[in-house]
Scaffold this active site. Structure first.
Site, PDB file in Angstrom:
ATOM      1  N   ASP A 152      37.035 -13.897 -12.789  1.00 19.34           N
ATOM      2  CA  ASP A 152      36.841 -12.673 -13.556  1.00 19.34           C
ATOM      3  C   ASP A 152      37.848 -12.555 -14.696  1.00 19.34           C
ATOM      4  OD1 ASP A 152      35.648  -9.653 -13.448  1.00 19.34           O
ATOM      5  OD2 ASP A 152      37.784  -9.626 -13.883  1.00 19.34           O
ATOM      6  N   PHE A 180      33.995  -7.544 -14.101  1.00 21.77           N
ATOM      7  CA  PHE A 180      32.761  -8.314 -14.258  1.00 21.77           C
ATOM      8  C   PHE A 180      32.292  -8.904 -12.938  1.00 21.77           C
ATOM      9  CE2 PHE A 180      34.332  -8.774 -18.811  1.00 21.77           C
ATOM     10  CZ  PHE A 180      33.554  -7.716 -19.246  1.00 21.77           C
ATOM     11  N   ASP A 181      33.195  -9.148 -12.005  1.00 22.65           N
ATOM     12  CA  ASP A 181      32.774  -9.515 -10.652  1.00 22.65           C
ATOM     13  C   ASP A 181      31.961  -8.387 -10.035  1.00 22.65           C
ATOM     14  OD1 ASP A 181      33.438 -12.120  -9.879  1.00 22.65           O
ATOM     15  OD2 ASP A 181      35.540 -11.609  -9.585  1.00 22.65           O
ATOM     16  N   VAL A 182      32.477  -7.176 -10.143  1.00 20.65           N
ATOM     17  CA  VAL A 182      31.770  -6.024  -9.571  1.00 20.65           C
ATOM     18  C   VAL A 182      30.423  -5.830 -10.262  1.00 20.65           C
ATOM     19  CG1 VAL A 182      31.835  -3.512  -9.281  1.00 20.65           C
ATOM     20  CG2 VAL A 182      33.884  -4.872  -8.831  1.00 20.65           C
ATOM     21  N   GLY A 185      27.958  -8.418  -9.195  1.00 21.26           N
ATOM     22  CA  GLY A 185      27.426  -8.088  -7.880  1.00 21.26           C
ATOM     23  C   GLY A 185      26.337  -7.044  -7.966  1.00 21.26           C
TER      24      GLY A 185
END
Length: 400
Positions: A152, A180-182, A185
Protein backbone atom coordinates in the site's frame (compact mmCIF):
# COMPACT_ATOMS: atom_id res chain seq x y z
CA UNK A 1 -20.14 -26.83 6.47
CA UNK A 2 -22.58 -23.95 6.75
CA UNK A 3 -22.63 -20.60 8.48
CA UNK A 4 -23.41 -20.40 12.17
CA UNK A 5 -26.69 -19.05 13.54
CA UNK A 6 -27.12 -15.33 13.98
CA UNK A 7 -28.18 -13.78 17.28
CA UNK A 8 -31.53 -14.42 18.90
CA UNK A 9 -33.88 -11.50 19.44
CA UNK A 10 -35.78 -12.48 22.58
CA UNK A 11 -37.86 -15.55 21.83
CA UNK A 12 -37.72 -15.01 18.09
CA UNK A 13 -35.93 -17.45 15.82
CA UNK A 14 -32.52 -16.22 14.63
CA UNK A 15 -32.69 -14.25 11.43
CA UNK A 16 -30.49 -15.18 8.51
CA UNK A 17 -27.58 -13.05 7.45
CA UNK A 18 -27.72 -11.74 3.87
CA UNK A 19 -24.97 -14.19 2.85
CA UNK A 20 -25.92 -17.23 4.92
CA UNK A 21 -24.96 -20.41 3.08
CA UNK A 22 -22.16 -18.79 1.05
CA UNK A 23 -18.82 -20.55 1.57
CA UNK A 24 -15.67 -18.48 1.14
CA UNK A 25 -12.19 -19.93 0.72
CA UNK A 26 -9.94 -17.11 1.89
CA UNK A 27 -6.38 -17.70 0.70
CA UNK A 28 -5.40 -14.06 1.19
CA UNK A 29 -3.03 -12.48 3.66
CA UNK A 30 -2.38 -9.12 5.33
CA UNK A 31 -5.12 -6.49 4.73
CA UNK A 32 -7.07 -6.09 1.46
CA UNK A 33 -8.22 -9.72 1.18
CA UNK A 34 -8.81 -10.37 4.89
CA UNK A 35 -10.77 -7.13 5.22
CA UNK A 36 -12.96 -8.15 2.29
CA UNK A 37 -13.53 -11.66 3.68
CA UNK A 38 -14.32 -10.31 7.16
CA UNK A 39 -17.11 -8.16 5.76
CA UNK A 40 -18.48 -11.21 3.95
CA UNK A 41 -18.29 -13.19 7.19
CA UNK A 42 -20.12 -10.47 9.12
CA UNK A 43 -22.96 -10.79 6.61
CA UNK A 44 -23.29 -14.51 7.26
CA UNK A 45 -20.83 -16.17 4.89
CA UNK A 46 -18.80 -19.09 6.19
CA UNK A 47 -15.20 -17.95 5.75
CA UNK A 48 -12.39 -20.50 5.92
CA UNK A 49 -9.07 -18.73 6.37
CA UNK A 50 -6.33 -20.80 4.76
CA UNK A 51 -2.91 -20.08 6.26
CA UNK A 52 0.55 -21.43 5.64
CA UNK A 53 2.50 -22.96 8.53
CA UNK A 54 3.82 -19.52 9.48
CA UNK A 55 0.39 -17.93 9.57
CA UNK A 56 -0.87 -14.60 8.27
CA UNK A 57 1.89 -11.97 8.31
CA UNK A 58 -0.21 -9.63 10.44
CA UNK A 59 -0.11 -12.08 13.35
CA UNK A 60 3.40 -10.75 13.98
CA UNK A 61 2.71 -7.07 13.27
CA UNK A 62 3.07 -5.59 16.76
CA UNK A 63 2.81 -3.49 18.86
CA UNK A 64 0.09 -2.81 19.81
CA UNK A 65 -1.08 -6.14 21.21
CA UNK A 66 -3.92 -7.57 23.26
CA UNK A 67 -2.99 -10.57 25.36
CA UNK A 68 0.05 -11.10 23.16
CA UNK A 69 -1.93 -11.00 19.89
CA UNK A 70 -1.47 -8.30 17.26
CA UNK A 71 -4.36 -5.83 17.26
CA UNK A 72 -3.76 -5.42 13.51
CA UNK A 73 -4.60 -9.11 13.03
CA UNK A 74 -7.54 -8.90 15.43
CA UNK A 75 -9.04 -5.95 13.56
CA UNK A 76 -9.70 -7.81 10.28
CA UNK A 77 -10.18 -11.51 11.06
CA UNK A 78 -13.30 -12.03 13.17
CA UNK A 79 -15.97 -14.58 12.21
CA UNK A 80 -13.47 -16.83 10.40
CA UNK A 81 -12.21 -20.37 10.82
CA UNK A 82 -8.48 -21.02 10.42
CA UNK A 83 -6.95 -24.07 8.75
CA UNK A 84 -3.23 -24.53 8.14
CA UNK A 85 -2.42 -25.94 4.70
CA UNK A 86 1.08 -26.17 3.27
CA UNK A 87 0.75 -25.89 -0.50
CA UNK A 88 4.15 -27.56 -0.90
CA UNK A 89 2.62 -30.73 0.52
CA UNK A 90 0.67 -32.86 -1.98
CA UNK A 91 -1.99 -33.89 0.54
CA UNK A 92 -2.55 -30.31 1.67
CA UNK A 93 -2.73 -29.11 -1.94
CA UNK A 94 -5.43 -31.70 -2.57
CA UNK A 95 -7.40 -30.42 0.42
CA UNK A 96 -7.02 -26.84 -0.80
CA UNK A 97 -8.27 -27.87 -4.23
CA UNK A 98 -11.23 -29.62 -2.63
CA UNK A 99 -12.01 -26.47 -0.66
CA UNK A 100 -12.08 -24.49 -3.92
CA UNK A 101 -14.36 -27.16 -5.41
CA UNK A 102 -16.86 -26.69 -2.59
CA UNK A 103 -16.62 -22.92 -2.22
CA UNK A 104 -18.89 -20.25 -3.65
CA UNK A 105 -16.17 -17.61 -3.41
CA UNK A 106 -12.37 -17.69 -3.34
CA UNK A 107 -10.14 -14.75 -2.42
CA UNK A 108 -6.38 -14.62 -3.00
CA UNK A 109 -3.69 -11.95 -3.15
CA UNK A 110 -0.62 -13.93 -4.18
CA UNK A 111 1.63 -12.47 -6.85
CA UNK A 112 -0.14 -12.97 -10.20
CA UNK A 113 0.38 -16.50 -11.47
CA UNK A 114 1.91 -17.81 -8.24
CA UNK A 115 -0.97 -20.19 -7.43
CA UNK A 116 -0.90 -21.86 -10.86
CA UNK A 117 2.06 -24.04 -9.89
CA UNK A 118 -0.08 -25.46 -7.07
CA UNK A 119 -3.14 -25.96 -9.25
CA UNK A 120 -5.07 -23.42 -7.17
CA UNK A 121 -5.45 -20.69 -9.79
CA UNK A 122 -8.81 -19.64 -11.19
CA UNK A 123 -8.51 -21.50 -14.47
CA UNK A 124 -7.80 -24.81 -12.73
CA UNK A 125 -10.39 -24.31 -9.99
CA UNK A 126 -13.12 -23.38 -12.46
CA UNK A 127 -12.80 -26.74 -14.24
CA UNK A 128 -14.18 -28.56 -11.20
CA UNK A 129 -16.31 -25.70 -9.90
CA UNK A 130 -17.66 -23.56 -12.76
CA UNK A 131 -19.84 -21.64 -10.31
CA UNK A 132 -16.87 -20.33 -8.35
CA UNK A 133 -16.49 -16.57 -7.98
CA UNK A 134 -12.73 -16.12 -7.71
CA UNK A 135 -11.30 -12.76 -6.57
CA UNK A 136 -7.64 -11.98 -7.23
CA UNK A 137 -6.10 -8.89 -5.64
CA UNK A 138 -2.71 -7.67 -6.89
CA UNK A 139 -0.61 -4.58 -6.56
CA UNK A 140 -0.25 -3.54 -10.18
CA UNK A 141 -2.39 -5.87 -12.28
CA UNK A 142 -1.49 -8.87 -14.42
CA UNK A 143 0.23 -7.19 -17.38
CA UNK A 144 3.53 -5.30 -17.26
CA UNK A 145 3.17 -4.67 -13.52
CA UNK A 146 2.59 -8.28 -12.53
CA UNK A 147 6.14 -8.72 -11.24
CA UNK A 148 5.95 -5.76 -8.86
CA UNK A 149 5.19 -6.44 -5.18
CA UNK A 150 1.99 -4.75 -4.07
CA UNK A 151 2.44 -2.75 -0.87
CA UNK A 152 0.00 0.00 0.00
CA UNK A 153 2.70 2.50 0.92
CA UNK A 154 4.37 2.02 -2.46
CA UNK A 155 1.06 2.59 -4.21
CA UNK A 156 0.42 5.72 -2.16
CA UNK A 157 3.74 6.98 -3.50
CA UNK A 158 3.55 6.01 -7.18
CA UNK A 159 -0.16 6.85 -7.58
CA UNK A 160 0.43 10.47 -6.64
CA UNK A 161 -1.50 10.41 -3.35
CA UNK A 162 1.55 11.35 -1.31
CA UNK A 163 2.18 14.35 -3.56
CA UNK A 164 -1.14 15.67 -2.23
CA UNK A 165 -0.54 14.96 1.46
CA UNK A 166 1.43 17.37 3.65
CA UNK A 167 2.20 21.06 3.79
CA UNK A 168 2.87 22.83 0.49
CA UNK A 169 6.50 23.51 1.37
CA UNK A 170 7.09 20.33 3.35
CA UNK A 171 7.71 16.71 2.55
CA UNK A 172 5.09 14.32 1.23
CA UNK A 173 3.31 12.13 3.78
CA UNK A 174 1.47 8.84 3.64
CA UNK A 175 -2.13 8.55 4.79
CA UNK A 176 -2.63 7.40 8.38
CA UNK A 177 -3.95 4.00 7.26
CA UNK A 178 -3.29 1.67 4.32
CA UNK A 179 -6.03 3.44 2.45
CA UNK A 180 -5.71 1.66 -0.91
CA UNK A 181 -5.59 -1.78 0.72
CA UNK A 182 -8.89 -1.00 2.42
CA UNK A 183 -10.39 0.45 -0.76
CA UNK A 184 -9.22 -2.53 -2.82
CA UNK A 185 -10.89 -4.82 -0.29
CA UNK A 186 -14.12 -2.87 -0.72
CA UNK A 187 -13.82 -2.92 -4.51
CA UNK A 188 -13.24 -6.66 -4.31
CA UNK A 189 -16.34 -7.03 -2.15
CA UNK A 190 -18.42 -5.14 -4.71
CA UNK A 191 -17.06 -7.35 -7.48
CA UNK A 192 -17.85 -10.53 -5.54
CA UNK A 193 -21.42 -9.50 -4.80
CA UNK A 194 -22.00 -8.47 -8.43
CA UNK A 195 -20.59 -11.79 -9.68
CA UNK A 196 -22.76 -13.74 -7.24
CA UNK A 197 -25.80 -11.88 -8.52
CA UNK A 198 -24.89 -12.69 -12.11
CA UNK A 199 -24.31 -16.33 -11.13
CA UNK A 200 -27.88 -16.48 -9.84
CA UNK A 201 -28.96 -15.85 -13.44
CA UNK A 202 -26.33 -17.80 -15.40
CA UNK A 203 -25.20 -20.49 -12.96
CA UNK A 204 -21.60 -19.56 -13.71
CA UNK A 205 -18.99 -17.88 -11.59
CA UNK A 206 -16.15 -15.78 -12.95
CA UNK A 207 -12.72 -14.37 -12.27
CA UNK A 208 -12.87 -10.95 -10.56
CA UNK A 209 -9.66 -8.91 -10.47
CA UNK A 210 -8.75 -5.85 -8.43
CA UNK A 211 -5.38 -4.14 -8.14
CA UNK A 212 -4.17 -1.45 -5.78
CA UNK A 213 -2.98 1.01 -8.42
CA UNK A 214 -6.27 0.96 -10.34
CA UNK A 215 -8.07 1.35 -7.03
CA UNK A 216 -5.89 4.38 -6.35
CA UNK A 217 -6.63 5.91 -9.76
CA UNK A 218 -10.35 5.56 -9.07
CA UNK A 219 -10.14 6.55 -5.41
CA UNK A 220 -8.28 9.78 -6.12
CA UNK A 221 -11.51 10.92 -7.88
CA UNK A 222 -11.37 14.70 -8.47
CA UNK A 223 -7.58 14.79 -8.23
CA UNK A 224 -6.97 12.30 -11.03
CA UNK A 225 -9.85 13.86 -12.99
CA UNK A 226 -8.12 17.23 -12.79
CA UNK A 227 -5.26 15.72 -14.77
CA UNK A 228 -7.20 13.49 -17.17
CA UNK A 229 -9.83 16.06 -18.10
CA UNK A 230 -8.00 19.37 -17.81
CA UNK A 231 -4.29 18.55 -17.79
CA UNK A 232 -3.93 20.08 -14.31
CA UNK A 233 -1.46 18.40 -11.94
CA UNK A 234 -2.75 18.97 -8.38
CA UNK A 235 -0.18 19.55 -5.65
CA UNK A 236 -0.39 19.34 -1.89
CA UNK A 237 -2.10 22.17 -0.04
CA UNK A 238 -1.90 20.94 3.54
CA UNK A 239 -5.47 20.67 4.80
CA UNK A 240 -6.79 23.20 2.30
CA UNK A 241 -9.17 22.34 -0.54
CA UNK A 242 -8.28 23.37 -4.10
CA UNK A 243 -11.84 24.35 -5.00
CA UNK A 244 -13.46 25.55 -1.74
CA UNK A 245 -12.76 28.04 1.03
CA UNK A 246 -13.14 27.93 3.95
CA UNK A 247 -12.74 24.17 3.89
CA UNK A 248 -9.73 23.35 6.09
CA UNK A 249 -8.17 23.27 9.54
CA UNK A 250 -8.57 26.42 11.58
CA UNK A 251 -7.47 27.14 15.16
CA UNK A 252 -9.83 28.08 17.96
CA UNK A 253 -8.89 29.21 21.45
CA UNK A 254 -8.14 25.66 22.64
CA UNK A 255 -7.69 23.33 19.63
CA UNK A 256 -7.92 23.04 15.88
CA UNK A 257 -11.15 22.40 14.01
CA UNK A 258 -12.18 21.55 10.49
CA UNK A 259 -14.60 24.18 9.22
CA UNK A 260 -16.33 23.75 5.88
CA UNK A 261 -18.51 26.33 4.18
CA UNK A 262 -19.31 24.61 0.91
CA UNK A 263 -21.80 27.13 -0.43
CA UNK A 264 -22.82 30.78 -0.10
CA UNK A 265 -25.53 30.09 2.47
CA UNK A 266 -23.16 28.23 4.75
CA UNK A 267 -20.57 31.00 4.45
CA UNK A 268 -23.14 33.61 5.44
CA UNK A 269 -24.17 31.51 8.45
CA UNK A 270 -20.51 31.13 9.45
CA UNK A 271 -20.02 34.88 9.37
CA UNK A 272 -23.18 35.46 11.41
CA UNK A 273 -22.12 33.00 14.13
CA UNK A 274 -18.67 34.61 14.29
CA UNK A 275 -20.23 38.06 14.61
CA UNK A 276 -18.98 39.43 11.27
CA UNK A 277 -22.08 39.33 9.02
CA UNK A 278 -20.70 42.19 6.94
CA UNK A 279 -17.96 39.93 5.58
CA UNK A 280 -20.57 37.82 3.78
CA UNK A 281 -21.66 40.96 1.89
CA UNK A 282 -18.13 42.01 1.00
CA UNK A 283 -17.86 41.91 -2.84
CA UNK A 284 -14.47 40.23 -2.52
CA UNK A 285 -16.03 37.16 -0.90
CA UNK A 286 -19.52 37.00 -2.42
CA UNK A 287 -19.15 33.64 -4.24
CA UNK A 288 -17.18 30.49 -3.57
CA UNK A 289 -14.93 31.26 -6.54
CA UNK A 290 -14.24 34.70 -5.03
CA UNK A 291 -13.47 33.24 -1.60
CA UNK A 292 -11.22 30.55 -3.02
CA UNK A 293 -9.31 33.04 -5.14
CA UNK A 294 -8.91 35.47 -2.21
CA UNK A 295 -8.45 32.96 0.60
CA UNK A 296 -5.33 34.74 1.89
CA UNK A 297 -7.39 37.92 2.39
CA UNK A 298 -10.32 36.14 4.00
CA UNK A 299 -8.46 33.77 6.32
CA UNK A 300 -7.16 36.45 8.77
CA UNK A 301 -10.68 37.86 9.19
CA UNK A 302 -11.97 34.44 10.23
CA UNK A 303 -9.01 33.57 12.45
CA UNK A 304 -9.42 36.78 14.44
CA UNK A 305 -12.93 35.75 15.45
CA UNK A 306 -12.21 32.04 15.89
CA UNK A 307 -9.68 32.90 18.61
CA UNK A 308 -12.62 33.93 20.81
CA UNK A 309 -14.24 30.47 20.74
CA UNK A 310 -13.69 27.17 22.52
CA UNK A 311 -13.85 24.30 20.03
CA UNK A 312 -16.70 22.43 21.74
CA UNK A 313 -18.85 25.57 21.92
CA UNK A 314 -18.16 26.47 18.30
CA UNK A 315 -18.92 22.91 17.19
CA UNK A 316 -22.44 23.21 18.57
CA UNK A 317 -23.03 26.78 17.40
CA UNK A 318 -21.90 26.24 13.82
CA UNK A 319 -23.61 22.90 13.30
CA UNK A 320 -26.87 24.29 14.67
CA UNK A 321 -26.51 27.11 12.15
CA UNK A 322 -26.02 24.60 9.34
CA UNK A 323 -22.25 25.00 8.97
CA UNK A 324 -20.48 21.60 9.00
CA UNK A 325 -17.49 21.49 11.32
CA UNK A 326 -15.73 19.24 13.77
CA UNK A 327 -12.77 19.22 16.16
CA UNK A 328 -9.67 17.21 15.30
CA UNK A 329 -10.00 14.27 17.68
CA UNK A 330 -7.71 11.47 18.66
CA UNK A 331 -8.82 7.97 17.65
CA UNK A 332 -10.07 7.45 21.20
CA UNK A 333 -12.07 10.66 21.10
CA UNK A 334 -13.43 9.63 17.71
CA UNK A 335 -14.75 6.34 19.10
CA UNK A 336 -16.25 8.14 22.09
CA UNK A 337 -17.88 10.71 19.81
CA UNK A 338 -19.49 7.94 17.73
CA UNK A 339 -20.76 6.39 20.95
CA UNK A 340 -22.21 9.72 22.07
CA UNK A 341 -24.26 9.80 18.85
CA UNK A 342 -25.71 6.35 19.50
CA UNK A 343 -23.82 4.71 16.62
CA UNK A 344 -22.52 1.84 18.79
CA UNK A 345 -19.16 1.51 17.03
CA UNK A 346 -17.86 -1.25 19.29
CA UNK A 347 -18.95 -4.86 19.56
CA UNK A 348 -17.60 -7.76 21.61
CA UNK A 349 -16.81 -10.90 19.65
CA UNK A 350 -16.22 -14.21 21.37
CA UNK A 351 -16.62 -15.22 24.99
CA UNK A 352 -14.52 -15.44 28.14
CA UNK A 353 -10.78 -15.12 27.69
CA UNK A 354 -11.22 -15.04 23.90
CA UNK A 355 -13.58 -12.06 23.90
CA UNK A 356 -12.33 -9.15 21.79
CA UNK A 357 -13.73 -5.62 21.66
CA UNK A 358 -13.65 -4.69 17.97
CA UNK A 359 -15.22 -2.14 15.62
CA UNK A 360 -18.67 -3.04 14.38
CA UNK A 361 -19.45 -3.54 10.69
CA UNK A 362 -20.76 -0.15 9.49
CA UNK A 363 -23.60 -1.69 7.43
CA UNK A 364 -27.02 -2.35 8.96
CA UNK A 365 -29.92 -4.31 7.46
CA UNK A 366 -33.55 -3.93 8.39
CA UNK A 367 -34.48 -7.57 7.82
CA UNK A 368 -31.19 -9.40 8.35
CA UNK A 369 -28.68 -9.74 11.15
CA UNK A 370 -24.93 -9.38 11.07
CA UNK A 371 -22.84 -11.97 12.92
CA UNK A 372 -20.33 -11.39 15.67
CA UNK A 373 -19.98 -14.90 17.03
CA UNK A 374 -16.41 -16.03 16.28
CA UNK A 375 -13.33 -14.23 17.63
CA UNK A 376 -10.33 -13.95 15.30
CA UNK A 377 -9.04 -17.52 15.14
CA UNK A 378 -5.80 -18.85 16.54
CA UNK A 379 -3.47 -20.23 13.89
CA UNK A 380 -4.94 -23.55 12.76
CA UNK A 381 -7.63 -23.42 15.42
CA UNK A 382 -10.13 -25.23 13.18
CA UNK A 383 -7.69 -27.37 11.20
CA UNK A 384 -8.94 -30.74 12.45
CA UNK A 385 -12.59 -29.84 11.86
CA UNK A 386 -12.01 -28.45 8.37
CA UNK A 387 -9.67 -31.22 7.28
CA UNK A 388 -12.23 -33.82 8.33
CA UNK A 389 -14.95 -31.97 6.44
CA UNK A 390 -12.84 -31.76 3.28
CA UNK A 391 -12.00 -35.47 3.44
CA UNK A 392 -15.67 -36.43 3.80
CA UNK A 393 -17.38 -36.99 0.45
CA UNK A 394 -19.64 -34.06 -0.30
CA UNK A 395 -23.06 -34.14 -1.90
CA UNK A 396 -23.23 -32.68 -5.37
CA UNK A 397 -25.47 -29.80 -4.27
CA UNK A 398 -23.55 -26.59 -3.55
CA UNK A 399 -22.91 -25.94 0.11
CA UNK A 400 -23.95 -29.43 1.25
Amino acid sequence: MTAGATRRDGAMEPRRGPLDGVIVADLSRVLAGPYCSMLLADMGATVIKVEGPGGDDTRSWMPPVKDGISTYYLSINRNKRSVVLDFRDANDRALAAELLRRADVAIENFKPGALAKFGLDHETAARTNPGLVYLSISGFGTAEGAWLPGYDLIVQAVSGLMSLTGDPDGQAYRAGISVFDVMAGLHGLVGILAALHQRSETGLGQHVEVNLLSTAMSGLVNQTAAYTTAGVVPMRMGNAHPSLFPYETMPTADRDMIITAGNDRQFRSLCEVLGIPEVADDPRFRTNADRTDRREELRPLLLEQLANWQADDLFLALNKAGVPCGPINTIGQGVEFAESLGLVPRVEVGEGDRAVDVVRNPITFRDSDLRYDLPPPLLGEHSDEIREWLRTPAMQERGA
